[in-house]
Motif scaffolding. Structure first.
Motif, mmCIF file in Angstrom:
data_model
loop_
_atom_site.group_PDB
_atom_site.id
_atom_site.type_symbol
_atom_site.label_atom_id
_atom_site.label_comp_id
_atom_site.label_asym_id
_atom_site.label_seq_id
_atom_site.Cartn_x
_atom_site.Cartn_y
_atom_site.Cartn_z
ATOM 1 N N LEU A 29 0.828 -1.207 0.000
ATOM 2 C CA LEU A 29 0.000 0.000 0.000
ATOM 3 C C LEU A 29 0.865 1.262 0.000
ATOM 4 C CD1 LEU A 29 -2.866 1.232 0.251
ATOM 5 C CD2 LEU A 29 -2.594 1.083 2.741
ATOM 6 N N PHE A 30 1.865 1.289 0.839
ATOM 7 C CA PHE A 30 2.826 2.391 0.866
ATOM 8 C C PHE A 30 4.091 2.038 0.084
ATOM 9 C CE2 PHE A 30 0.151 2.971 4.534
ATOM 10 C CZ PHE A 30 -0.025 4.337 4.637
ATOM 11 N N GLU A 31 4.499 0.798 0.183
ATOM 12 C CA GLU A 31 5.772 0.370 -0.367
ATOM 13 C C GLU A 31 5.815 0.462 -1.892
ATOM 14 O OE1 GLU A 31 4.914 -2.010 3.436
ATOM 15 O OE2 GLU A 31 3.803 -1.226 1.718
ATOM 16 N N PHE A 32 4.692 0.163 -2.574
ATOM 17 C CA PHE A 32 4.662 0.134 -4.030
ATOM 18 C C PHE A 32 3.625 1.108 -4.584
ATOM 19 C CE2 PHE A 32 5.789 -4.379 -2.833
ATOM 20 C CZ PHE A 32 7.154 -4.156 -2.935
ATOM 21 N N TYR A 33 3.530 2.254 -3.945
ATOM 22 C CA TYR A 33 2.564 3.272 -4.353
ATOM 23 C C TYR A 33 2.736 3.641 -5.828
ATOM 24 C CZ TYR A 33 0.279 7.858 -4.520
ATOM 25 O OH TYR A 33 -0.505 8.932 -4.862
ATOM 26 N N GLU A 34 3.987 3.835 -6.282
ATOM 27 C CA GLU A 34 4.222 4.235 -7.673
ATOM 28 C C GLU A 34 3.751 3.167 -8.656
ATOM 29 O OE1 GLU A 34 6.568 4.283 -5.358
ATOM 30 O OE2 GLU A 34 7.406 6.314 -5.222
ATOM 31 N N LEU A 35 3.936 1.901 -8.302
ATOM 32 C CA LEU A 35 3.463 0.823 -9.168
ATOM 33 C C LEU A 35 1.948 0.864 -9.309
ATOM 34 C CD1 LEU A 35 3.755 -1.820 -10.766
ATOM 35 C CD2 LEU A 35 3.799 -3.046 -8.588
ATOM 36 N N TYR A 36 1.256 1.012 -8.199
ATOM 37 C CA TYR A 36 -0.208 1.032 -8.258
ATOM 38 C C TYR A 36 -0.741 2.301 -8.919
ATOM 39 C CZ TYR A 36 -0.102 -3.136 -5.368
ATOM 40 O OH TYR A 36 0.129 -4.405 -4.896
ATOM 41 N N GLN A 37 0.017 3.387 -8.865
ATOM 42 C CA GLN A 37 -0.381 4.608 -9.557
ATOM 43 C C GLN A 37 -0.547 4.380 -11.050
ATOM 44 O OE1 GLN A 37 2.586 7.629 -8.344
ATOM 45 N NE2 GLN A 37 0.849 8.992 -8.035
ATOM 46 N N VAL A 83 -2.157 8.188 -0.423
ATOM 47 C CA VAL A 83 -2.395 6.746 -0.573
ATOM 48 C C VAL A 83 -3.891 6.452 -0.516
ATOM 49 C CG1 VAL A 83 -2.077 4.515 0.566
ATOM 50 C CG2 VAL A 83 -0.129 6.056 0.300
ATOM 51 N N LEU A 84 -4.582 7.011 0.459
ATOM 52 C CA LEU A 84 -6.016 6.769 0.597
ATOM 53 C C LEU A 84 -6.798 7.382 -0.560
ATOM 54 C CD1 LEU A 84 -6.495 7.250 4.440
ATOM 55 C CD2 LEU A 84 -6.681 5.128 3.143
ATOM 56 N N GLU A 85 -6.329 8.508 -1.057
ATOM 57 C CA GLU A 85 -6.989 9.125 -2.203
ATOM 58 C C GLU A 85 -6.936 8.212 -3.421
ATOM 59 O OE1 GLU A 85 -6.565 13.141 -5.002
ATOM 60 O OE2 GLU A 85 -5.543 13.016 -3.055
ATOM 61 N N LEU A 86 -5.773 7.585 -3.637
ATOM 62 C CA LEU A 86 -5.637 6.658 -4.759
ATOM 63 C C LEU A 86 -6.560 5.461 -4.586
ATOM 64 C CD1 LEU A 86 -4.105 5.850 -7.374
ATOM 65 C CD2 LEU A 86 -2.458 4.668 -5.894
ATOM 66 N N MET A 87 -6.601 4.893 -3.384
ATOM 67 C CA MET A 87 -7.469 3.743 -3.133
ATOM 68 C C MET A 87 -8.941 4.108 -3.335
ATOM 69 S SD MET A 87 -5.395 1.242 -2.533
ATOM 70 C CE MET A 87 -4.266 2.073 -3.673
ATOM 71 N N ALA A 88 -9.337 5.265 -2.813
ATOM 72 C CA ALA A 88 -10.738 5.685 -2.925
ATOM 73 C C ALA A 88 -11.131 5.908 -4.381
ATOM 74 C CB ALA A 88 -10.968 6.953 -2.102
ATOM 75 N N GLU A 89 -10.211 6.441 -5.181
ATOM 76 C CA GLU A 89 -10.502 6.694 -6.592
ATOM 77 C C GLU A 89 -10.879 5.410 -7.316
ATOM 78 O OE1 GLU A 89 -8.313 8.469 -10.621
ATOM 79 O OE2 GLU A 89 -7.325 8.625 -8.655
ATOM 80 N N TYR A 90 -10.287 4.286 -6.890
ATOM 81 C CA TYR A 90 -10.545 3.021 -7.563
ATOM 82 C C TYR A 90 -11.408 2.072 -6.734
ATOM 83 C CZ TYR A 90 -7.289 4.687 -11.001
ATOM 84 O OH TYR A 90 -6.689 5.451 -11.980
ATOM 85 N N GLY A 91 -12.001 2.587 -5.656
ATOM 86 C CA GLY A 91 -12.929 1.791 -4.862
ATOM 87 C C GLY A 91 -12.302 0.616 -4.160
ATOM 88 N N ILE A 92 -11.058 0.775 -3.720
ATOM 89 C CA ILE A 92 -10.314 -0.322 -3.111
ATOM 90 C C ILE A 92 -10.110 -0.053 -1.629
ATOM 91 C CG2 ILE A 92 -8.092 -1.536 -3.085
ATOM 92 C CD1 ILE A 92 -7.883 -0.902 -6.095
ATOM 93 N N SER A 93 -10.357 -1.049 -0.817
ATOM 94 C CA SER A 93 -10.128 -0.936 0.619
ATOM 95 C C SER A 93 -8.634 -0.906 0.911
ATOM 96 C CB SER A 93 -10.771 -2.122 1.339
ATOM 97 O OG SER A 93 -10.464 -2.105 2.718
ATOM 98 N N PHE A 120 -7.548 6.315 8.662
ATOM 99 C CA PHE A 120 -8.131 5.199 7.919
ATOM 100 C C PHE A 120 -9.582 4.954 8.327
ATOM 101 C CE2 PHE A 120 -4.130 4.700 6.192
ATOM 102 C CZ PHE A 120 -4.000 3.584 5.380
ATOM 103 N N ALA A 121 -9.892 5.188 9.585
ATOM 104 C CA ALA A 121 -11.257 4.967 10.074
ATOM 105 C C ALA A 121 -12.217 6.028 9.576
ATOM 106 C CB ALA A 121 -11.261 4.938 11.597
ATOM 107 N N GLU A 122 -11.735 7.251 9.418
ATOM 108 C CA GLU A 122 -12.615 8.374 9.125
ATOM 109 C C GLU A 122 -12.600 8.791 7.659
ATOM 110 O OE1 GLU A 122 -11.334 11.415 11.805
ATOM 111 O OE2 GLU A 122 -12.064 10.362 13.609
ATOM 112 N N TYR A 123 -11.698 8.232 6.857
ATOM 113 C CA TYR A 123 -11.565 8.675 5.472
ATOM 114 C C TYR A 123 -12.819 8.321 4.682
ATOM 115 C CZ TYR A 123 -9.147 10.119 1.247
ATOM 116 O OH TYR A 123 -8.786 10.780 0.099
ATOM 117 N N ASP A 124 -13.252 9.250 3.856
ATOM 118 C CA ASP A 124 -14.474 9.079 3.071
ATOM 119 C C ASP A 124 -14.170 8.239 1.837
ATOM 120 O OD1 ASP A 124 -17.022 9.271 2.103
ATOM 121 O OD2 ASP A 124 -16.793 11.308 1.307
ATOM 122 N N GLY A 125 -14.576 6.996 1.851
ATOM 123 C CA GLY A 125 -14.309 6.078 0.748
ATOM 124 C C GLY A 125 -14.693 4.683 1.172
ATOM 125 N N PRO A 126 -14.172 3.660 0.489
ATOM 126 C CA PRO A 126 -14.448 2.277 0.913
ATOM 127 C C PRO A 126 -14.001 2.069 2.353
ATOM 128 C CG PRO A 126 -13.343 2.341 -1.222
ATOM 129 C CD PRO A 126 -13.287 3.730 -0.682
#
Length: 316
Positions: A29-37, A83-93, A120-126
């Motif tokens: 999630l943090f380690e390979f952020y650029e790959l998932y981007q 990181v959370l913004e990227l996950m939320a954009e793609y609907g991923i927990s 993580f608890a309060e972020y608006d997304g999955p």
């Protein structure tokens, strides 16, 4: 061996609900952020490249210097909000790996880990989750951050099926990751009630020696390191340990679950959650996992070219 695994009597599946979708829980999630981007936009834009029956259920990891961290020492430095913004954009927990097994009450007030859990608890997304080992931490997080869900960590080394069943019966956890040596306990797995099958999250690609008796000690050593406490360094004595992780070696492991196994054995048996390890292995190897588990063979070169050439991604 394949034929033997597929001879489970049909009458034992009377309450099984065949699953049509596999949910992968991916590392870094943090380690390979650029790959998932660059991978996640490709996964969305070119679904024809990927198996139609697979989804990304979550991506897990932890930044560096987390006292609550476990399993591996976190090394990511990216802004958690990005990181959370990227996950939320793609609907991923998003999941935090807070699986330290040696926590004491005084560690619960750690400001960095609390800030992460709160975000993580309060972020608006999955809905986001936390992978935990310590019941002390679990109960603290349940009280302080009720917006999270929880995953029972494979660092508990649940090698006895009776212990796995006890863990699955707990209402604290949405998912439970058994030790990889239970992956092929198919007769016992097959007769689990369907609601418990839905909680099992198999660790697919472990390379650890199948006969290893020091796995729990290895995880404790990582926990001590994350706490910054002195202790004897753990040195793996398993055969070929010095060679490090090799996906080819993992594929020969008796506990390995490959893409064909998922399609022909586990989905028909009613299981749908599969964890891919690899937080400490590097982006190039994680890409190989994404190719094997998610990408249709005829499009694997397309995915490589998109990532290497079009995005100039440096994976080495």
């Amino acid at each position: 061996m394949q034929a033997e695994r597929r001879t489970i009597p049909h009458q034992r599946r009377s309450h099984t609900v065949k699953r049509d979708v596999a949910y992968y829980h991916l590392p870094g999630l943090f380690e390979f952020y650029e790959l998932y981007q660059v991978f996640l936009p490709l996964f969305r834009a070119h679904r024809e490249y990927f198996y139609p029956w697979c989804r990304i259920g979550s991506i897990y990891g932890a930044p560096s210097d987390c006292l609550w961290g476990g399993g591996r020492v976190g090394c990511g430095e990216h802004d958690p909000r990005e990181v959370l913004e990227l996950m939320a954009e793609y609907g991923i927990s998003a999941r935090l790996t807070f699986s330290n097994s040696l926590l004491r009450p005084e560690h619960l007030s750690d400001p960095k880990c609390n800030a992460l859990a709160r975000l993580f608890a309060e972020y608006d997304g999955p809905q986001n989750g936390i992978i935990v080992h310590s019941d002390l931490l679990l109960h603290y997080l349940q009280a302080e951050y009720p917006g999270l869900y929880f995953v029972s960590s494979t660092t508990k080394v649940l090698t006895a099926f009776s212990r796995l069943r006890q863990e699955l019966d707990r209402t604290d956890f949405r998912y439970v990751v058994p030790d990889f040596r239970l992956n092929k306990a198919l007769p016992q797995l097959d007769v689990l009630p369907q609601d418990l099958k839905d909680k099992v999250e198999f660790l697919c690609n472990e390379c650890c020696f199948f006969g290893c008796k020091d796995r729990a000690a290895c995880y404790r050593a990582v926990s001590r390191k994350n706490l910054g406490e002195p202790g004897q360094e753990h040195h793996c004595a398993a055969p070929d340990a010095a060679g490090g992780y090799r996906f080819s070696k993992a594929m020969e492991n008796p506990g390995f679950i490959g893409v064909d196994d998922i399609q022909t054995i586990y989905l028909p048996m009613g299981f749908s959650n599969f964890k891919i390890e690899g937080r400490s292995l590097g982006s190039a190897l994680v890409l190989e996992f994404l190719l094997h588990y998610l990408t249709r063979p005829e499009y694997q070169l397309h995915v490589r070219e998109e990532l290497y050439l079009d995005n100039m991604l440096d994976l080495f």
